[in-house]
Design a protein around this motif. Structure first.
Motif, PDB file in Angstrom:
ATOM      1  N   SER A 161      11.911  -0.387   9.523  1.00 59.85           N
ATOM      2  CA  SER A 161      12.406   0.993   9.584  1.00 59.85           C
ATOM      3  C   SER A 161      11.703   1.876   8.555  1.00 59.85           C
ATOM      4  O   SER A 161      11.801   3.081   8.614  1.00 59.85           O
ATOM      5  CB  SER A 161      13.910   1.037   9.370  1.00 59.85           C
ATOM      6  OG  SER A 161      14.206   1.052   7.997  1.00 59.85           O
ATOM      7  N   GLN A 162      11.000   1.269   7.604  1.00 56.69           N
ATOM      8  CA  GLN A 162      10.304   2.077   6.611  1.00 56.69           C
ATOM      9  C   GLN A 162       8.803   1.947   6.734  1.00 56.69           C
ATOM     10  O   GLN A 162       8.072   2.248   5.800  1.00 56.69           O
ATOM     11  CB  GLN A 162      10.730   1.646   5.204  1.00 56.69           C
ATOM     12  CG  GLN A 162      12.204   1.831   4.949  1.00 56.69           C
ATOM     13  CD  GLN A 162      12.487   2.831   3.873  1.00 56.69           C
ATOM     14  OE1 GLN A 162      11.808   2.883   2.881  1.00 56.69           O
ATOM     15  NE2 GLN A 162      13.495   3.637   4.067  1.00 56.69           N
ATOM     16  N   SER A 163       8.332   1.451   7.840  1.00 55.05           N
ATOM     17  CA  SER A 163       6.888   1.374   7.979  1.00 55.05           C
ATOM     18  C   SER A 163       6.501   1.849   9.371  1.00 55.05           C
ATOM     19  O   SER A 163       7.345   1.959  10.260  1.00 55.05           O
ATOM     20  CB  SER A 163       6.405  -0.049   7.737  1.00 55.05           C
ATOM     21  OG  SER A 163       7.142  -0.940   8.504  1.00 55.05           O
ATOM     22  N   ALA A 164       5.256   2.095   9.544  1.00 57.02           N
ATOM     23  CA  ALA A 164       4.791   2.700  10.789  1.00 57.02           C
ATOM     24  C   ALA A 164       4.695   1.653  11.882  1.00 57.02           C
ATOM     25  O   ALA A 164       3.630   1.234  12.276  1.00 57.02           O
ATOM     26  CB  ALA A 164       3.447   3.362  10.555  1.00 57.02           C
ATOM     27  N   GLN A 165       5.832   1.202  12.326  1.00 59.35           N
ATOM     28  CA  GLN A 165       5.881   0.234  13.407  1.00 59.35           C
ATOM     29  C   GLN A 165       6.756   0.823  14.503  1.00 59.35           C
ATOM     30  O   GLN A 165       6.990   2.016  14.518  1.00 59.35           O
ATOM     31  CB  GLN A 165       6.435  -1.092  12.898  1.00 59.35           C
ATOM     32  CG  GLN A 165       5.618  -1.651  11.746  1.00 59.35           C
ATOM     33  CD  GLN A 165       6.116  -2.989  11.251  1.00 59.35           C
ATOM     34  OE1 GLN A 165       6.988  -3.594  11.843  1.00 59.35           O
ATOM     35  NE2 GLN A 165       5.553  -3.444  10.161  1.00 59.35           N
ATOM     36  N   HIS A 183       8.816  10.851   5.649  1.00 62.32           N
ATOM     37  CA  HIS A 183       9.286   9.505   6.009  1.00 62.32           C
ATOM     38  C   HIS A 183       8.408   8.479   5.317  1.00 62.32           C
ATOM     39  O   HIS A 183       7.195   8.636   5.230  1.00 62.32           O
ATOM     40  CB  HIS A 183       9.227   9.319   7.521  1.00 62.32           C
ATOM     41  CG  HIS A 183      10.081   8.195   8.000  1.00 62.32           C
ATOM     42  ND1 HIS A 183       9.708   6.889   7.829  1.00 62.32           N
ATOM     43  CD2 HIS A 183      11.289   8.176   8.601  1.00 62.32           C
ATOM     44  CE1 HIS A 183      10.669   6.112   8.326  1.00 62.32           C
ATOM     45  NE2 HIS A 183      11.640   6.876   8.796  1.00 62.32           N
ATOM     46  N   VAL A 184       9.047   7.455   4.806  1.00 66.70           N
ATOM     47  CA  VAL A 184       8.303   6.457   4.041  1.00 66.70           C
ATOM     48  C   VAL A 184       7.186   5.856   4.888  1.00 66.70           C
ATOM     49  O   VAL A 184       6.133   5.478   4.390  1.00 66.70           O
ATOM     50  CB  VAL A 184       9.246   5.353   3.537  1.00 66.70           C
ATOM     51  CG1 VAL A 184       8.507   4.382   2.660  1.00 66.70           C
ATOM     52  CG2 VAL A 184      10.408   5.962   2.796  1.00 66.70           C
ATOM     53  N   SER A 185       7.427   5.801   6.191  1.00 65.19           N
ATOM     54  CA  SER A 185       6.475   5.090   7.041  1.00 65.19           C
ATOM     55  C   SER A 185       5.183   5.862   7.248  1.00 65.19           C
ATOM     56  O   SER A 185       4.165   5.278   7.567  1.00 65.19           O
ATOM     57  CB  SER A 185       7.109   4.828   8.405  1.00 65.19           C
ATOM     58  OG  SER A 185       7.228   6.040   9.102  1.00 65.19           O
ATOM     59  N   SER A 186       5.222   7.176   7.080  1.00 67.74           N
ATOM     60  CA  SER A 186       4.000   7.930   7.348  1.00 67.74           C
ATOM     61  C   SER A 186       2.966   7.583   6.281  1.00 67.74           C
ATOM     62  O   SER A 186       3.251   7.603   5.094  1.00 67.74           O
ATOM     63  CB  SER A 186       4.291   9.416   7.349  1.00 67.74           C
ATOM     64  OG  SER A 186       4.631   9.833   6.051  1.00 67.74           O
TER      65      SER A 186
END
Lengths: 800, 454
Positions: B200-204, A435-438
């Motif tokens: 949606s693409q970051s660790a939030q 996932h991009v967020s990790s």
């Protein structure tokens, strides 16, 4: 704004002990703001220094005043205090409690300039060190020092440090302290109990415990010491047995003498007042005259001043009547603001006194009067509304004009009720990591860029200078991630004390509603205060051009720079102008997509200020993309080697966007999971899954949409093409196409449709954007264009 | 046949004693016919108006599964996602989403773990309104009662701060449904979309963004930064239905469920529907509808019209009802308007048609039309239709009000009304059709209309 005159009253004191004897030292000077009365600033006094925020000026203590040899530039060496609002918001939690709005912290950071121009000094203030709880009193001009702050941790203030060289002698400033001065010296006899307390080394604001190294500066304050003060100090010293202090005290008495001698020489306007004060302070007999003292320096031009002085008079009379011997003779008393505090502290000492209550009441009242007095006097000086002044604590949520507004609304999302499930199998684990967020442990493939940015920012921080850098690159090439990584590393280095600490702020052009909100956000992140864009711009301008540069380096990341474009480009201009200021210590990192943004959208003076430090992030090559996925998976065996290569090659060929690459991989794991029932599957993500994911994401739906359209819709598309061919144009009106459509219907053996139905068919195709239409109210006159290529239509219809 | 079974309940001249018996039995066991009809109307109307979600979706199982899994992962694992549901109007996009949400809510793990925010591009026309709506639906702390306080900038900062504070494991996932997604792409700078996709693409805080749109080119609308942050998942709802499936669908849509209280009536009704669907003329009509559009909303419209003709006196749908309903559906509204015109106005329309023929669709003005009309009158040499100029002008203006003629774009209002350039918004076929149906249309006018030359 106002014209400020600065007059030096007492000067020319030869500094034998000092190395820099070419400097001219001063004891005190007076600031006179036009139209208002004078303020006298002495060494050792706490002062407000002009800062970026008018409501919360900087607080410092003057340790030395001097001018250069020709006397042109007056300087003050100060010891800084830091306000709650100046602390980084994220560090506040280290405090472990709600900070008091009036609380200040002794600032122990090394890398700040402690030399200010006297022009930036606003007015004196008093501070109070106490281990007692904060008083309830709402005095705006009293600040409390409890802890020290060295940009990393809070420590309990070492009393010897804080009280250092120049003992503040807060009573020395006429506007705020005169009323107090006399009253506390009602009787010099030191109270036994309090003396005892003092001897126990309780932190007070007294003039003791001074290290000898800076003793010279303390001489002025010493002149202000009343005999009682001296007495108590001496006693305490006797207890503490610090030879340095004794030496200092001797010195101060010398100075006191000197002071008196000098006075006749100085014939400035405010001299009289000054003399008066010195007299008052040097002789404890003068108490009864003090009401006049209140009036003298301010010359009572205003009603409010009159009012204050009359009140104080009244209060003093009251005090005289009481004649409580315990109420004075100890400075601590007058600073202890509330009855409760005093009570508790005296109880702690376990002293059984006969009349502490009266004492407490008196001192409490006294304090309150002082408070009113000083507040009034301040409102005289301030040109802006007192309402604003009242607002010390930066309210988190402010919407003017709506009283019910929840002012302290905390932005938060509700907590989930059930725990998140941990990934159960390899594919789920892989999906979480992809996932991009990790946040990955390291950023592969951007080592060079990382190094460049790191060294740029680091050098600026170490040199205490400022600078701009422009970073460009197409979306998904790791620009923001790399900068964040750099900051993380620098932050770590700062924590390890390898480099001076710095303050990182991030703004994003897309995350604001209007370019000018940039000011608001920067200010908010810098100081926590809220302001309108215009006001924020003024405050920031002031902050960055300030002569009193007590700042850590600020690293500002401006993401999506192109969104900050305005017609006048003043936002960009300011952002690039500030780093160039001498004292700004601002490093600006800007990020945008286009390489030639400075040339394309910036006017010359903005582009010139941005400078030439530029860096561009190239789209990832397939090898790099592959490495990125591999590093994220971190030896987790979820993908076949070929499958990874296919994804990275495909993405590299199309955009080089790492986000896309990760998304495709994630989708492929899902597809793999769904087809897991298939016995031939190995449980790994293979070529077929990746192919399917790629098709889903990259293939256009037009062909399928045409194939799935109804017969009339397909016929209409054909009619459009036929009509285009006939006209030789790529545009036709509905009327023209409709004629073709009728003909095609007949050829196909269908019943021709009516105009309304035809229009409906046309609108449906337009809604899907297979056709581009004019607004539908034009009816049969609307013009039609194709949004897909004719070949696509033929291909889709032929295969049907 | 079916009609006979019910008719006797009201008319006393019974025909078939057997039928009466069965009817009576049914009535004894169950409900009177009037009640049954009421029930039928209610059940079917709910179905046709899409008030009640279908229990099971047909033909979109794969899409259903994809969306369900995606949203479940958001709710359970806190994985942020973004997806677009794309399909033509009436293809069942919203129904799909609603079904997925309904089924998700049934799951214990999901129920309390998903906040929903529903936005519609037609209602939230700019980011300011959209932000207020989001804040309101999330019940963030700057909401008092139903009001959201703070300026646009403050709201944005507040929401972003709220989302930023959250993290994957502890905060409640939020589902953002953006109906008419393409309209959000027209907001200034696409601020809202950028921020939603960025979160949606970051660790939030975990969020799922579901966009619903009918535009196939929706990705081209997104700005490159927004596009890069979007996960590029698209669920296409394109029905590859053929006519037999379509007929089956009509049949299931009209049939009563087993749970219908009056079993006997339900059986008879369903049998009636079956015979209806097997009727040749009905099949023809449905084929025509199917050819025109495959979406179910237009089918529901047709069936609704049929249903409204069902009454106690006629408790079944007959082929004639369907034919009539179909005729109404396909009626040409503009041509119908011509029937209400006066003879003079009709003459002017015909004159315009001739002008269009002569000048190949070039615009005309009142003077030209009037001249053309005068030529006709001159040829006929009877003064029956000899009207004054102001009367003609009035008729012309009436035509304009009916939007049968439309001023040419860009012709300024400064031009005198007689010389303002106009275009006819009618097709020739519509004029000819209307003339045929026009009550007591004078023959010479008909002839004039049909003649090749003015």
């Amino acid at each position: 704004m106002e014209c400020v005159h600065i007059d030096f009253i007492v000067c020319f004191w030869s500094s034998r002990n000092e190395k820099e004897n070419w400097k001219v030292h001063f004891y005190s000077f007076a600031i006179s703001v036009e139209g208002l009365s004078k303020i006298i600033i002495n060494t050792g006094q706490d002062i407000f220094i002009e800062g970026c925020d008018e409501d919360n000026p900087y607080v410092a203590k003057v340790t030395r005043l001097y001018g250069d040899e020709n006397g042109q530039q007056m300087k003050a060496v100060v010891q800084w205090f830091i306000r709650v609002s100046e602390l980084p918001v994220n560090k506040l939690k280290l405090l472990g409690r709600e900070p008091h709005p009036q609380e200040i912290f002794y600032y122990e950071c090394r890398n700040c300039d402690n030399e200010v121009n006297v022009e930036s000094i606003l007015r004196p203030v008093k501070h109070l060190d106490s281990n007692d709880p904060f008083p309830d009193s709402a005095d705006k001009d009293t600040l409390y020092v409890k802890l020290s702050w060295d940009s990393k941790v809070f420590r309990v203030v070492n009393s010897t440090v804080v009280e250092s060289p120049a003992e503040p002698a807060p009573a020395s400033s006429p506007p705020s302290s005169t009323p107090r001065g006399p009253s506390r010296r009602v009787l010099p006899t030191p109270d036994h109990a309090i003396m005892h307390k003092a001897s126990l080394g309780e932190v007070g604001c007294s003039s003791v415990g001074t290290p000898a190294n800076v003793e010279a500066e303390s001489l002025h304050s010493a002149t202000k010491l009343s005999a009682s003060k001296c007495l108590s100090a001496k006693r305490r010293n006797a207890t503490a047995r610090t030879p340095g202090v004794r030496k200092r005290l001797e010195l101060s008495s010398e100075c006191l003498h000197k002071d008196f001698k000098m006075q006749p020489l100085c014939r400035t306007r405010e001299q009289q007042g000054y003399i008066y004060i010195s007299n008052t302070k040097s002789s404890e007999v003068e108490n009864e005259k003090s009401p006049m003292v209140t009036e003298t320096p301010r010359s009572s031009k205003r009603k409010s001043a009159m009012l204050v002085s009359s009140r104080i008079k009244k209060q003093l009379n009251l005090l005289e009547n009481h004649q409580d011997p315990n109420s004075s003779g100890e400075e601590e008393d007058e600073f202890v603001p509330s009855k409760n505090d005093l009570l508790s502290s005296s109880e702690e000492e376990g002293q059984d006194e006969d009349g502490p209550n009266i004492d407490d009441q008196v001192s409490a009242k006294k304090f309150r009067y002082v408070a009113t007095g000083s507040r009034n006097s301040r409102s005289k000086q301030k040109s802006y509304s007192s309402a604003r002044t009242q607002r010390r604590t930066p309210a988190k949520k402010i919407s003017p004009g709506t009283p019910q507004t929840p002012r302290h609304a905390t932005p938060s999302i509700p907590i989930r009720s059930l725990q998140t499930q941990q990934p159960a199998n390899i594919l789920e684990e892989a999906r979480a990591r992809l996932h991009v967020s990790s946040v990955p442990e390291s950023l592969p493939c951007r080592e060079q860029e990382f190094q460049d940015i790191y060294s740029f920012v680091e050098s600026k921080i170490v040199d205490n200078t400022g600078g701009c850098m422009y970073i460009s690159g197409v979306p998904g090439t790791g620009k923001t991630a790399t900068v964040h990584e750099v900051i993380r590393c620098l932050q770590h280095a700062a924590d390890m004390d390898e480099i001076p600490s710095f303050h990182f702020i991030e703004i994003n052009g897309m995350k604001m509603t209007d370019p000018h909100q940039a000011y608001v956000q920067i200010l908010q992140k810098l100081t926590g205060q809220k302001a309108t864009p215009d006001h924020a711009a003024v405050l920031l301008e002031k902050r960055f051009s300030n002569l009193a540069p007590r700042k850590e380096t600020i690293v500002l990341l401006v993401d999506e720079l192109d969104l900050l474009w305005t017609r006048k480009q003043n936002v960009m201009y300011n952002l690039f102008e500030w780093p160039a200021r001498r004292h700004a210590r601002l490093v600006v990192l800007t990020i945008a997509n286009t390489m030639d943004l400075p040339e394309r959208i910036m006017i010359n003076r903005v582009a010139s200020r941005l400078g030439l430090t530029r860096m561009s992030f190239q789209p990832y090559s397939f090898k790099q993309l592959q490495e990125i996925i591999m590093s994220r998976l971190n030896k987790l065996k979820a993908f076949e080697e070929d499958a990874l290569q296919l994804v990275s090659r495909k993405v590299a060929a199309l955009s080089g966007d790492a986000r896309r690459c990760l998304d495709i991989c994630r989708r492929a794991t899902e597809i793999c999971e769904h087809s897991a029932a298939d016995p031939s599957s190995t449980g790994l993500v293979g070529m077929s899954h990746v192919m399917e994911a790629l098709n889903e994401m990259f293939s256009s739906a037009y062909i399928t949409a045409i194939r799935c359209a109804s017969t009339q819709e397909q016929l209409f598309l054909r009619a459009v093409i036929t009509e285009f061919r006939r006209l030789g144009l790529e545009e036709a009106t509905f009327q023209q196409v409709f004629v073709q459509h009728q003909a095609l219907c007949r050829i196909e053996g269908l019943k021709p449709i009516g105009v309304s139905e035809g229009l409906a068919v046309c609108q449906r195709l337009g809604a899907c954007r297979l056709l581009l239409l004019e607004p539908s109210h034009l009816g049969v006159l609307q013009r039609i264009r194709l949004n897909v290529s004719q070949d696509d239509i033929f291909y889709a219809l032929k295969a049907d | 046949m079916l009609k006979l079974t019910c008719f006797p309940t009201f008319s006393h001249f019974a025909v078939d004693s057997h039928i009466i018996m069965s009817k009576r039995k049914a009535r004894d066991a169950h409900l009177p016919v009037g009640e049954c009809i009421k029930q039928v109307q209610q059940i079917l109307r709910e179905r046709f108006c899409e008030r009640r979600l279908p229990d099971r979706l047909e033909g979109v199982e794969a899409q259903y599964k994809h969306l369900l899994e995606l949203l479940r992962r958001t709710a359970i694992h806190g994985e942020s996602n973004s997806v677009l549901i794309v399909g033509p109007r009436g293809a069942g996009k919203t129904t799909l989403l609603q079904c997925v949400l309904r089924d998700l809510q049934k799951e214990e793990k999901v129920q309390k773990n998903l906040l929903q925010v529903h936005l519609n591009g037609l209602l939230q026309t700019d980011d300011r309104i959209a932000l207020k709506e989001i804040t309101r639906q999330l019940h963030l702390e700057n909401v008092v009662g139903d009001k959201v306080f703070g300026s646009f900038a403050e709201n944005l900062a507040f929401l972003l701060e709220a989302l930023k504070k959250g993290n994957r494991s502890s905060s409640c996932p939020v589902l953002f449904v953006l109906d008419e997604f393409d309209l959000f792409a027209h907001h200034k700078n696409q601020t809202l979309l950028y921020n939603l996709f960025d979160v949606s693409q970051s660790a939030q805080a975990p969020i799922a963004v579901v966009g619903v749109t009918c535009r196939l080119d929706v990705l081209e609308l997104l700005e490159k930064r927004v596009k890069s942050r979007f996960s590029h998942r698209q669920i296409h709802l394109l029905s590859s239905l053929n006519f037999t499936q379509y007929l089956e669908r009509v049949w299931t849509q009209l049939s009563l469920p087993d749970s219908f209280p009056d079993k006997k009536f339900a059986q008879e009704w369903n049998a009636g529907v079956k015979t209806l669907c097997e009727d040749k003329s009905v099949e023809e009509v449905l084929q025509r509808h199917f050819n025109s559009s495959k979406d179910f909303r237009s089918l529901h419209m047709l069936l609704m019209l049929c249903l409204s003709r069902v009454s106690v006196a006629k408790p079944t749908i007959k082929p004639a009802d369907l034919l009539e309903a179909s005729r109404m559906c396909f009626a040409d509204t503009t041509a119908n308007m011509l029937h209400g015109l006066s003879i003079l106005e009709l003459c002017l329309v015909i004159a315009m048609k001739h002008l269009n023929d002569v000048y190949e669709g070039e615009p005309f003005n009142l003077q030209m039309v009037h001249n053309e009309f005068k030529k006709f009158l001159h040829r006929k040499s009877n003064s029956m239709y000899n009207f004054e100029q102001p009367v003609v002008m009035k008729a012309f203006e009436h035509l304009q009000q009916l939007e049968l003629i439309r001023p040419v774009d860009g012709s300024s209002a400064k031009v005198q009304r007689e010389y303002q350039l106009m275009r006819l918004t009618l097709d020739h076929s519509q004029i000819m059709e209307a003339l045929q149906k026009y009550p007591q249309c004078p023959t010479d006018i008909k002839q004039w209309a049909m003649s090749a030359f003015g």
